[in-house]
Design a protein around this motif. Structure first.
Motif, PDB file in Angstrom:
ATOM      1  N   ALA A   1       0.736  -1.281  -0.089  1.00  0.00           N
ATOM      2  CA  ALA A   1      -0.035   0.036   0.033  1.00  0.00           C
ATOM      3  C   ALA A   1       0.771   1.347   0.044  1.00  0.00           C
ATOM      4  CB  ALA A   1      -1.138   0.057   1.062  1.00  0.00           C
ATOM      5  N   PHE A   2       1.982   1.433   0.656  1.00  0.00           N
ATOM      6  CA  PHE A   2       2.684   2.549   1.314  1.00  0.00           C
ATOM      7  C   PHE A   2       4.008   2.529   0.589  1.00  0.00           C
ATOM      8  CE2 PHE A   2      -0.674   4.971   3.278  1.00  0.00           C
ATOM      9  CZ  PHE A   2      -1.262   3.820   4.111  1.00  0.00           C
ATOM     10  N   GLY A   3       4.401   1.493  -0.311  1.00  0.00           N
ATOM     11  CA  GLY A   3       5.398   1.329  -0.701  1.00  0.00           C
ATOM     12  C   GLY A   3       6.539   0.272   0.097  1.00  0.00           C
ATOM     13  N   ILE A   4       7.638  -0.157  -0.255  1.00  0.00           N
ATOM     14  CA  ILE A   4       8.380  -0.918   0.241  1.00  0.00           C
ATOM     15  C   ILE A   4       9.743  -0.301   1.002  1.00  0.00           C
ATOM     16  CG2 ILE A   4      10.300  -2.691  -0.038  1.00  0.00           C
ATOM     17  CD1 ILE A   4       8.785  -3.571  -2.697  1.00  0.00           C
ATOM     18  N   TYR A   5       9.601  -0.575   2.368  1.00  0.00           N
ATOM     19  CA  TYR A   5      10.705  -0.384   3.061  1.00  0.00           C
ATOM     20  C   TYR A   5      11.920  -1.212   3.274  1.00  0.00           C
ATOM     21  CZ  TYR A   5      13.531   1.018   6.849  1.00  0.00           C
ATOM     22  OH  TYR A   5      14.682   1.718   7.833  1.00  0.00           O
ATOM     23  N   ALA A   6      11.479  -2.396   3.160  1.00  0.00           N
ATOM     24  CA  ALA A   6      12.758  -3.399   3.203  1.00  0.00           C
ATOM     25  C   ALA A   6      12.115  -4.762   2.792  1.00  0.00           C
ATOM     26  CB  ALA A   6      13.404  -3.650   4.485  1.00  0.00           C
ATOM     27  N   MET A   7      13.094  -5.710   2.130  1.00  0.00           N
ATOM     28  CA  MET A   7      12.511  -6.960   1.920  1.00  0.00           C
ATOM     29  C   MET A   7      13.705  -7.958   2.367  1.00  0.00           C
ATOM     30  SD  MET A   7      11.012  -6.710  -1.898  1.00  0.00           S
ATOM     31  CE  MET A   7      10.193  -8.308  -1.805  1.00  0.00           C
ATOM     32  N   GLY A   8      13.159  -9.262   2.720  1.00  0.00           N
ATOM     33  CA  GLY A   8      14.072 -10.334   3.210  1.00  0.00           C
ATOM     34  C   GLY A   8      13.973 -11.129   2.855  1.00  0.00           C
ATOM     35  N   TRP A   9      14.987 -12.514   2.926  1.00  0.00           N
ATOM     36  CA  TRP A   9      14.615 -13.705   2.728  1.00  0.00           C
ATOM     37  C   TRP A   9      15.012 -14.455   4.006  1.00  0.00           C
ATOM     38  CZ3 TRP A   9      13.425 -15.870  -1.827  1.00  0.00           C
ATOM     39  CH2 TRP A   9      13.409 -14.956  -2.833  1.00  0.00           C
ATOM     40  N   PHE A  10      14.205 -15.469   3.969  1.00  0.00           N
ATOM     41  CA  PHE A  10      14.279 -16.643   5.290  1.00  0.00           C
ATOM     42  C   PHE A  10      14.406 -17.854   4.662  1.00  0.00           C
ATOM     43  CE2 PHE A  10      13.772 -13.804   9.046  1.00  0.00           C
ATOM     44  CZ  PHE A  10      13.451 -12.681   8.662  1.00  0.00           C
ATOM     45  N   ARG A  11      14.498 -18.810   5.402  1.00  0.00           N
ATOM     46  CA  ARG A  11      14.514 -20.199   5.206  1.00  0.00           C
ATOM     47  C   ARG A  11      14.189 -20.971   6.212  1.00  0.00           C
ATOM     48  NH1 ARG A  11      21.153 -21.520   4.054  1.00  0.00           N
ATOM     49  NH2 ARG A  11      21.691 -21.281   6.114  1.00  0.00           N
TER      50      ARG A  11
ATOM     51  N   ARG B   1      29.023 -16.088   0.176  1.00  0.00           N
ATOM     52  CA  ARG B   1      28.378 -17.229  -0.859  1.00  0.00           C
ATOM     53  C   ARG B   1      26.977 -16.511  -1.204  1.00  0.00           C
ATOM     54  NH1 ARG B   1      26.612 -21.548   0.878  1.00  0.00           N
ATOM     55  NH2 ARG B   1      26.016 -21.181   3.136  1.00  0.00           N
ATOM     56  N   LEU B   2      26.182 -15.903  -0.525  1.00  0.00           N
ATOM     57  CA  LEU B   2      24.825 -15.296  -0.847  1.00  0.00           C
ATOM     58  C   LEU B   2      24.853 -13.748  -1.032  1.00  0.00           C
ATOM     59  CD1 LEU B   2      24.367 -18.575  -0.157  1.00  0.00           C
ATOM     60  CD2 LEU B   2      22.001 -17.707   0.671  1.00  0.00           C
ATOM     61  N   THR B   3      24.065 -13.214  -2.092  1.00  0.00           N
ATOM     62  CA  THR B   3      24.123 -11.871  -2.312  1.00  0.00           C
ATOM     63  C   THR B   3      22.690 -11.556  -2.385  1.00  0.00           C
ATOM     64  OG1 THR B   3      26.433 -12.055  -3.266  1.00  0.00           O
ATOM     65  CG2 THR B   3      24.868  -9.890  -3.513  1.00  0.00           C
ATOM     66  N   ILE B   4      22.137 -10.550  -1.842  1.00  0.00           N
ATOM     67  CA  ILE B   4      20.850 -10.145  -2.209  1.00  0.00           C
ATOM     68  C   ILE B   4      21.018  -8.742  -2.791  1.00  0.00           C
ATOM     69  CG2 ILE B   4      20.882  -8.718   0.116  1.00  0.00           C
ATOM     70  CD1 ILE B   4      17.777  -9.487   0.447  1.00  0.00           C
ATOM     71  N   SER B   5      19.856  -8.534  -3.602  1.00  0.00           N
ATOM     72  CA  SER B   5      19.999  -7.290  -4.528  1.00  0.00           C
ATOM     73  C   SER B   5      18.520  -7.189  -4.799  1.00  0.00           C
ATOM     74  CB  SER B   5      20.776  -7.440  -5.877  1.00  0.00           C
ATOM     75  OG  SER B   5      20.204  -8.394  -6.708  1.00  0.00           O
ATOM     76  N   ARG B   6      18.214  -5.560  -5.257  1.00  0.00           N
ATOM     77  CA  ARG B   6      16.861  -5.566  -5.671  1.00  0.00           C
ATOM     78  C   ARG B   6      16.824  -4.641  -6.999  1.00  0.00           C
ATOM     79  NH1 ARG B   6      19.374  -0.906  -4.011  1.00  0.00           N
ATOM     80  NH2 ARG B   6      18.537   0.971  -3.547  1.00  0.00           N
ATOM     81  N   ASP B   7      15.650  -4.662  -7.353  1.00  0.00           N
ATOM     82  CA  ASP B   7      15.341  -3.755  -8.632  1.00  0.00           C
ATOM     83  C   ASP B   7      14.120  -2.991  -8.171  1.00  0.00           C
ATOM     84  OD1 ASP B   7      14.241  -2.730 -11.013  1.00  0.00           O
ATOM     85  OD2 ASP B   7      15.063  -4.300 -12.277  1.00  0.00           O
ATOM     86  N   ASN B   8      14.493  -1.594  -7.843  1.00  0.00           N
ATOM     87  CA  ASN B   8      13.309  -0.979  -7.416  1.00  0.00           C
ATOM     88  C   ASN B   8      12.108  -0.698  -8.388  1.00  0.00           C
ATOM     89  OD1 ASN B   8      15.683  -0.388  -5.892  1.00  0.00           O
ATOM     90  ND2 ASN B   8      14.629   1.564  -5.089  1.00  0.00           N
TER      91      ASN B   8
ATOM     92  N   TRP C   1      15.120  -0.707   1.172  1.00  0.00           N
ATOM     93  CA  TRP C   1      14.731  -0.211  -0.090  1.00  0.00           C
ATOM     94  C   TRP C   1      15.513   1.075  -0.719  1.00  0.00           C
ATOM     95  CZ3 TRP C   1      13.376  -4.384  -2.403  1.00  0.00           C
ATOM     96  CH2 TRP C   1      12.765  -4.517  -3.543  1.00  0.00           C
ATOM     97  N   SER C   2      15.470   1.662   0.263  1.00  0.00           N
ATOM     98  CA  SER C   2      16.232   3.286   0.089  1.00  0.00           C
ATOM     99  C   SER C   2      17.518   3.232   0.595  1.00  0.00           C
ATOM    100  CB  SER C   2      15.258   4.422   0.906  1.00  0.00           C
ATOM    101  OG  SER C   2      16.014   5.445   0.693  1.00  0.00           O
ATOM    102  N   GLY C   3      18.517   3.382  -0.358  1.00  0.00           N
ATOM    103  CA  GLY C   3      20.002   3.349   0.049  1.00  0.00           C
ATOM    104  C   GLY C   3      20.665   2.000  -0.423  1.00  0.00           C
ATOM    105  N   GLY C   4      19.843   0.912  -0.328  1.00  0.00           N
ATOM    106  CA  GLY C   4      20.177  -0.527  -0.706  1.00  0.00           C
ATOM    107  C   GLY C   4      21.261  -1.264   0.491  1.00  0.00           C
ATOM    108  N   SER C   5      21.040  -0.562   1.695  1.00  0.00           N
ATOM    109  CA  SER C   5      21.865  -1.111   2.746  1.00  0.00           C
ATOM    110  C   SER C   5      21.335  -2.855   2.961  1.00  0.00           C
ATOM    111  CB  SER C   5      21.697  -0.801   4.119  1.00  0.00           C
ATOM    112  OG  SER C   5      22.184   0.601   4.355  1.00  0.00           O
ATOM    113  N   THR C   6      22.501  -3.505   3.042  1.00  0.00           N
ATOM    114  CA  THR C   6      22.200  -5.180   3.092  1.00  0.00           C
ATOM    115  C   THR C   6      22.670  -5.874   4.549  1.00  0.00           C
ATOM    116  OG1 THR C   6      24.197  -5.681   2.146  1.00  0.00           O
ATOM    117  CG2 THR C   6      22.413  -5.487   0.715  1.00  0.00           C
ATOM    118  N   PHE C   7      21.962  -6.676   4.960  1.00  0.00           N
ATOM    119  CA  PHE C   7      22.210  -7.622   5.894  1.00  0.00           C
ATOM    120  C   PHE C   7      22.019  -8.891   5.605  1.00  0.00           C
ATOM    121  CE2 PHE C   7      21.239  -3.627   8.532  1.00  0.00           C
ATOM    122  CZ  PHE C   7      20.402  -3.129   7.675  1.00  0.00           C
ATOM    123  N   TYR C   8      23.162  -9.628   6.435  1.00  0.00           N
ATOM    124  CA  TYR C   8      23.303 -11.202   6.001  1.00  0.00           C
ATOM    125  C   TYR C   8      23.475 -11.785   7.343  1.00  0.00           C
ATOM    126  CZ  TYR C   8      24.172  -9.869   1.268  1.00  0.00           C
ATOM    127  OH  TYR C   8      24.201  -9.454   0.098  1.00  0.00           O
ATOM    128  N   ALA C   9      22.822 -13.418   7.399  1.00  0.00           N
ATOM    129  CA  ALA C   9      23.214 -14.199   8.411  1.00  0.00           C
ATOM    130  C   ALA C   9      24.781 -14.650   8.289  1.00  0.00           C
ATOM    131  CB  ALA C   9      22.346 -15.437   8.383  1.00  0.00           C
TER     132      ALA C   9
END
Length: 131
Positions: free
Chosen positions: A28-38, A67-74, A53-61
């Motif tokens: 509804a109001f846009g994306i603040y962040a997205m994540g992957w879980f397993r 080995r794994l890389t998260i990325s986005r396409d706004n 989403w804004s700025g593209g800061s990333t966080f990893y376990a």
């Protein structure tokens, strides 16, 4: 209605690669962040990676760093998980999740690693790594 559509799972040998995709719509109001879980069989859902989403800061376990890389396409409201050097212990159902911008930013970065931080979840995609 929010929809998260995941794709890209499959069966690969140890040492191989996969790329997961997740497209979000209806936030509804846009994306603040997205994540992957397993979630592996018989285990709790665990954090894998997240991206602001804004700025593209990333966080990893710790278990996936390097080995794994998260990325986005706004423009496409999509998030990706490039998975290299896969191990049998990476076998799990992988879920993407989204936090609506209306909920604002967290007080601590550790929040990105928690299930409750996210508002909506995809249906999951199976990743199986054979030894």
């Amino acid at each position: 209605q929010v929809q998260l559509v995941e794709s890209g799972g499959g069966l690969v040998q140890a040492g191989g690669s996969l790329r997961l995709s997740c497209a979000a719509s209806g936030v509804a109001f846009g994306i603040y962040a997205m994540g992957w879980f397993r979630q592996a069989a018989g285990k709790e859902r665990e954090f894998v990676a997240a991206i602001r989403w804004s700025g593209g800061s990333t966080f990893y376990a710790d278990s996936v760093k390097g080995r794994l890389t998260i990325s986005r396409d706004n423009a496409k409201n999509s998030v990706y998980l490039q998975m290299n050097s896969l191990k049998p212990e990476d076998t799990a159902i992988y879920y993407c999740a989204v936090r609506d911008r209306v909920r604002g930013s967290p007080n601590y970065d550790v929040s990105y690693r928690t299930v409750s931080f996210y508002d909506y979840w995809g249906q999951g995609t199976q990743v199986t790594i054979s030894s």
